[in-house]
Design an enzyme around this catalytic site. Structure first.
Site, PDB file in Angstrom:
ATOM      1  N   LYS A  70     -24.915   5.800  41.016  1.00 40.42           N
ATOM      2  CA  LYS A  70     -24.309   4.461  41.072  1.00 40.42           C
ATOM      3  C   LYS A  70     -23.566   4.074  39.786  1.00 40.42           C
ATOM      4  O   LYS A  70     -22.626   3.296  39.824  1.00 40.42           O
ATOM      5  CB  LYS A  70     -25.382   3.406  41.361  1.00 40.42           C
ATOM      6  CG  LYS A  70     -25.866   3.370  42.792  1.00 40.42           C
ATOM      7  CD  LYS A  70     -26.892   2.258  42.933  1.00 40.42           C
ATOM      8  CE  LYS A  70     -27.291   2.026  44.363  1.00 40.42           C
ATOM      9  NZ  LYS A  70     -28.120   0.820  44.516  1.00 40.42           N
ATOM     10  N   ASN A  91     -22.092   0.639  44.621  1.00 38.46           N
ATOM     11  CA  ASN A  91     -22.729   1.301  45.771  1.00 38.46           C
ATOM     12  C   ASN A  91     -21.769   1.489  46.945  1.00 38.46           C
ATOM     13  O   ASN A  91     -22.147   2.069  47.951  1.00 38.46           O
ATOM     14  CB  ASN A  91     -23.971   0.525  46.234  1.00 38.46           C
ATOM     15  CG  ASN A  91     -23.637  -0.809  46.844  1.00 38.46           C
ATOM     16  OD1 ASN A  91     -22.515  -1.294  46.738  1.00 38.46           O
ATOM     17  ND2 ASN A  91     -24.606  -1.419  47.481  1.00 38.46           N
ATOM     18  N   ASP A 107     -25.069  -5.003  46.672  1.00 37.91           N
ATOM     19  CA  ASP A 107     -26.518  -5.252  46.702  1.00 37.91           C
ATOM     20  C   ASP A 107     -26.843  -6.746  46.550  1.00 37.91           C
ATOM     21  O   ASP A 107     -27.738  -7.267  47.218  1.00 37.91           O
ATOM     22  CB  ASP A 107     -27.228  -4.472  45.585  1.00 37.91           C
ATOM     23  CG  ASP A 107     -27.561  -3.046  46.006  1.00 37.91           C
ATOM     24  OD1 ASP A 107     -27.575  -2.760  47.214  1.00 37.91           O
ATOM     25  OD2 ASP A 107     -27.805  -2.216  45.110  1.00 37.91           O
TER      26      ASP A 107
HETATM   27  P1  NAP Z   1     -34.897   1.398  38.626  1.00 36.57           P
HETATM   28  O1  NAP Z   1     -33.576   1.087  38.026  1.00 36.57           O
HETATM   29  O2  NAP Z   1     -35.507   2.736  38.427  1.00 36.57           O
HETATM   30  O3  NAP Z   1     -35.941   0.268  38.107  1.00 36.57           O
HETATM   31  C1  NAP Z   1     -37.299   0.372  38.409  1.00 36.57           C
HETATM   32  C2  NAP Z   1     -38.018  -0.912  37.987  1.00 36.57           C
HETATM   33  O4  NAP Z   1     -39.408  -0.796  38.353  1.00 36.57           O
HETATM   34  C3  NAP Z   1     -37.974  -1.163  36.484  1.00 36.57           C
HETATM   35  O5  NAP Z   1     -37.987  -2.547  36.252  1.00 36.57           O
HETATM   36  C4  NAP Z   1     -39.282  -0.515  36.036  1.00 36.57           C
HETATM   37  O6  NAP Z   1     -39.779  -1.024  34.820  1.00 36.57           O
HETATM   38  C5  NAP Z   1     -40.199  -0.927  37.164  1.00 36.57           C
HETATM   39  N1  NAP Z   1     -41.380  -0.058  37.229  1.00 36.57           N
HETATM   40  C6  NAP Z   1     -41.428   1.211  37.698  1.00 36.57           C
HETATM   41  N2  NAP Z   1     -42.690   1.688  37.573  1.00 36.57           N
HETATM   42  C7  NAP Z   1     -43.438   0.705  37.018  1.00 36.57           C
HETATM   43  C8  NAP Z   1     -44.807   0.582  36.656  1.00 36.57           C
HETATM   44  N3  NAP Z   1     -45.681   1.592  36.839  1.00 36.57           N
HETATM   45  N4  NAP Z   1     -45.232  -0.580  36.120  1.00 36.57           N
HETATM   46  C9  NAP Z   1     -44.356  -1.614  35.930  1.00 36.57           C
HETATM   47  N5  NAP Z   1     -43.046  -1.558  36.253  1.00 36.57           N
HETATM   48  C10 NAP Z   1     -42.598  -0.418  36.806  1.00 36.57           C
HETATM   49  O7  NAP Z   1     -34.866   1.193  40.228  1.00 36.57           O
HETATM   50  P2  NAP Z   1     -33.975   0.158  41.057  1.00 36.57           P
HETATM   51  O8  NAP Z   1     -32.740   0.836  41.529  1.00 36.57           O
HETATM   52  O9  NAP Z   1     -33.863  -1.109  40.275  1.00 36.57           O
HETATM   53  O10 NAP Z   1     -34.887  -0.063  42.367  1.00 36.57           O
HETATM   54  C11 NAP Z   1     -36.105  -0.776  42.291  1.00 36.57           C
HETATM   55  C12 NAP Z   1     -36.728  -0.903  43.680  1.00 36.57           C
HETATM   56  O11 NAP Z   1     -35.880  -1.673  44.516  1.00 36.57           O
HETATM   57  C13 NAP Z   1     -36.911   0.440  44.401  1.00 36.57           C
HETATM   58  O12 NAP Z   1     -38.147   0.412  45.075  1.00 36.57           O
HETATM   59  C14 NAP Z   1     -35.762   0.478  45.383  1.00 36.57           C
HETATM   60  O13 NAP Z   1     -36.061   1.252  46.544  1.00 36.57           O
HETATM   61  C15 NAP Z   1     -35.649  -1.001  45.748  1.00 36.57           C
HETATM   62  N6  NAP Z   1     -34.309  -1.380  46.230  1.00 36.57           N
HETATM   63  C16 NAP Z   1     -34.246  -1.942  47.463  1.00 36.57           C
HETATM   64  C17 NAP Z   1     -33.008  -2.349  47.950  1.00 36.57           C
HETATM   65  C18 NAP Z   1     -32.944  -2.972  49.312  1.00 36.57           C
HETATM   66  O14 NAP Z   1     -31.866  -2.985  49.897  1.00 36.57           O
HETATM   67  N7  NAP Z   1     -34.034  -3.524  49.802  1.00 36.57           N
HETATM   68  C19 NAP Z   1     -31.850  -2.174  47.167  1.00 36.57           C
HETATM   69  C20 NAP Z   1     -31.956  -1.597  45.897  1.00 36.57           C
HETATM   70  C21 NAP Z   1     -33.217  -1.206  45.435  1.00 36.57           C
HETATM   71  P3  NAP Z   1     -39.404  -0.280  33.417  1.00 36.57           P
HETATM   72  O15 NAP Z   1     -38.034  -0.776  33.046  1.00 36.57           O
HETATM   73  O16 NAP Z   1     -40.476  -0.714  32.483  1.00 36.57           O
HETATM   74  O17 NAP Z   1     -39.434   1.204  33.686  1.00 36.57           O
END
Ligand code: NAP
Length: 277
Positions: A70, A91, A107
């Site tokens: 992305k 995206n 998004d």
């Molecule tokens: P990302 O950039 O990898 O960010 C992950 C986030 O989760 C960060 O804030 C990270 O914190 C936190 N995290 C991960 N493991 C953790 C833990 N053990 N304890 C505390 N915080 C933790 O991923 P993203 O693209 O933002 O996506 C995040 C989620 O949203 C995913 O589950 C994805 O599938 C979902 N999503 C859904 C949609 C939808 O259409 N519904 C769209 C986009 C994303 P740190 O910064 O501290 O690592």
């Protein structure tokens, strides 16, 4: 080349097998009787530019881009919308007739549409939102909330520096809250959004204390596997309005489908059903 070509679109990621987008777009193509195809494509980072530049020659009208491409795709696009620039990720690509590649991030749009439909009484101006997480998805959510007129965003992330970067990019409407204080911040919020991957099947649970949840609040989770995360279950039990994350996935796909195939698809119960099947 003729204009009678069958339009092709798809999703590029690595891995991409888990993506629900082929099922969603495939359903809409059948539903609206459009002679087009939507294809999952697993592409390595090193091949990304070459693949993207070749696709229009093969009849592709655009593609979705998912993890981990992305951000990288921004260096390939010729035109990037302001919101995608602010978010720092794209995206949706549109391959224009003049050969230019237009890039957007839908998004935030998907997030807000899902909220507006799932919680029609939610008034963005009514009070602060608490956003958990500061990753890529959080950036789109924060941009959308600011656009919608939310007066204050309490932002809490395990890695505080990442939340602070987001505040630097998006401005002082964002107040960074320590991860250990996230539970206390719930009490001040009208809206709670989980943008972390916590609570997802195969990941740890979100362990933020949820005692502050109360009737009248709106709670939404970007995680949609499971559909009813522990956060949403507890929020429902506390009398909150809950909105699951599947709707965001469905709504974010609408602008791309419309641009590629010339018809604005509907997101309804049948659409959800088709994707969950
Ligand atoms: P990302 O950039 O990898 O960010 C992950 C986030 O989760 C960060 O804030 C990270 O914190 C936190 N995290 C991960 N493991 C953790 C833990 N053990 N304890 C505390 N915080 C933790 O991923 P993203 O693209 O933002 O996506 C995040 C989620 O949203 C995913 O589950 C994805 O599938 C979902 N999503 C859904 C949609 C939808 O259409 N519904 C769209 C986009 C994303 P740190 O910064 O501290 O690592």
């Amino acid at each position: 080349m003729t204009d009678q070509r069958i339009p092709l679109a798809g999703v590029i990621g690595a891995p991409v097998a888990h993506s629900k987008s082929p099922r969603l777009h495939g359903y809409w193509l059948r539903r609206y009787n459009i002679a087009g195809f939507y294809i999952p494509m697993e592409v390595a980072q090193s091949d990304l530019e070459q693949v993207i530049r070749t696709l229009p020659m093969a009849g592709f009208v655009g593609v979705n881009i998912t993890i981990p491409h992305k951000e990288a795709v921004m260096t390939i696009a010729d035109q990037i919308t302001d919101r995608a620039t602010l978010i720092g990720a794209c995206n949706t690509l549109i391959f224009r007739h003049d050969g230019k590649i237009h890039a957007d991030n839908t998004d935030g749009y998907g997030f807000l549409e899902n909220l507006r439909i799932g919680a029609p009484t939610w008034d963005p101006a009514a009070g602060p939102a608490l956003v958990l997480g500061a990753g890529g998805a959080a950036r789109a959510v924060v941009a959308a909330l600011i656009d919608a007129g939310v007066p204050q965003i309490l932002l809490s992330n395990r890695t505080r520096a990442r939340a602070e970067r987001l505040r630097d990019d998006f401005g002082q409407r964002i107040q960074v809250v320590d991860w250990v204080q996230a539970g206390n911040a719930i009490e001040q919020a009208q809206l709670v959004v989980n943008t972390t991957s916590l609570g997802m099947v195969g990941k740890s649970e979100l362990r933020v204390p949820l005692d502050g949840l109360r009737r009248g609040m709106v709670v939404t989770d970007l995680v949609y596997t499971p559909l009813k995360t522990r956060l949403l279950q507890e929020a429902e039990a506390a009398g909150c309005t809950v909105v699951d994350g599947l709707g965001m996935l469905l709504h974010q796909a609408v602008p791309g489908f419309e641009r590629w195939f010339g018809l604005r698809p509907e997101v309804d119960a049948d659409t959800r059903e088709a994707v969950l099947r």
